[in-house]
Design a protein around this motif. Sequence first.
Motif, PDB file in Angstrom:
ATOM      1  N   ARG A  39       0.825  -1.207   0.000  1.00  0.00           N
ATOM      2  CA  ARG A  39       0.000   0.000   0.000  1.00  0.00           C
ATOM      3  C   ARG A  39       0.861   1.260   0.000  1.00  0.00           C
ATOM      4  N   LEU A  40       1.316   1.625  -1.180  1.00  0.00           N
ATOM      5  CA  LEU A  40       1.999   2.907  -1.328  1.00  0.00           C
ATOM      6  C   LEU A  40       1.056   3.814  -2.105  1.00  0.00           C
ATOM      7  N   PRO A  44      -0.526   9.624   4.314  1.00  0.00           N
ATOM      8  CA  PRO A  44       0.394   9.673   5.449  1.00  0.00           C
ATOM      9  C   PRO A  44       0.614   8.297   6.088  1.00  0.00           C
ATOM     10  N   ASP A  45      -0.434   7.482   6.152  1.00  0.00           N
ATOM     11  CA  ASP A  45      -0.297   6.147   6.744  1.00  0.00           C
ATOM     12  C   ASP A  45       0.667   5.262   5.965  1.00  0.00           C
ATOM     13  N   SER A  46       0.810   5.499   4.667  1.00  0.00           N
ATOM     14  CA  SER A  46       1.695   4.667   3.854  1.00  0.00           C
ATOM     15  C   SER A  46       3.170   4.877   4.209  1.00  0.00           C
ATOM     16  N   LEU A  47       3.476   5.957   4.933  1.00  0.00           N
ATOM     17  CA  LEU A  47       4.863   6.185   5.346  1.00  0.00           C
ATOM     18  C   LEU A  47       5.346   5.117   6.321  1.00  0.00           C
ATOM     19  N   ASP A  48       4.421   4.515   7.071  1.00  0.00           N
ATOM     20  CA  ASP A  48       4.817   3.421   7.958  1.00  0.00           C
ATOM     21  C   ASP A  48       5.334   2.236   7.146  1.00  0.00           C
ATOM     22  N   GLU A  49       4.684   1.948   6.023  1.00  0.00           N
ATOM     23  CA  GLU A  49       5.132   0.852   5.175  1.00  0.00           C
ATOM     24  C   GLU A  49       6.483   1.174   4.540  1.00  0.00           C
TER      25      GLU A  49
END
Length: 181
Positions: A39-40, A44-49
């Motif tokens: 999930r890119l 902002p949540d995709s920065l965790d990945e």
Amino acid sequence: MTTSADHGTDPTRHPELLAWLHGRRQAFDQWAQQTGADRLDFSPDSLDELEDLLRETFQSDEELRAQRLDPFVQGAVWYLGEVICRAKGMVWKFERDVDAADTAAMPPLFGTEAPPGVLDTPCVSFPEDGPERGLYPLNVLCRTLIAKDELGEPVDEHLVDALADDYLDDDFDEGEDDGEE
């Protein structure tokens, strides 16, 4: 110190920056597929990945800087910068710290002959700010891998921290002389 702005070049329209951004946009789908990330999506949540991928790939900030020309690192720099731009309303800029007498000898954007510092990398900043107030995605990636500061104190930085309203202020304040008014 002179900058590209002193030579009439808009740092958001620098030809090397535009070419790099175009190349990164074109390579994104393939880059994302090669990373194995699910999930890119530029949220902002995709920065965790992205951070998980970064920590799986590199053991230290020095290792990351040494490989700054690697396609994975180039994609990560661009992706992080794009997420910041979209979330914060920032824009990409590239403005070298140059000596007016030696502008022809300056290495290209992410040039192999340049030392692995910030001056050969693009930044993101608010349209009205200069690059001295910008976030350098390569540096943000590196800071995430630092375990201890200069005093040996633990550091707990995450990529998503770059989206905090005070992130630029904290980073800028660190470079200021406490003795100045």
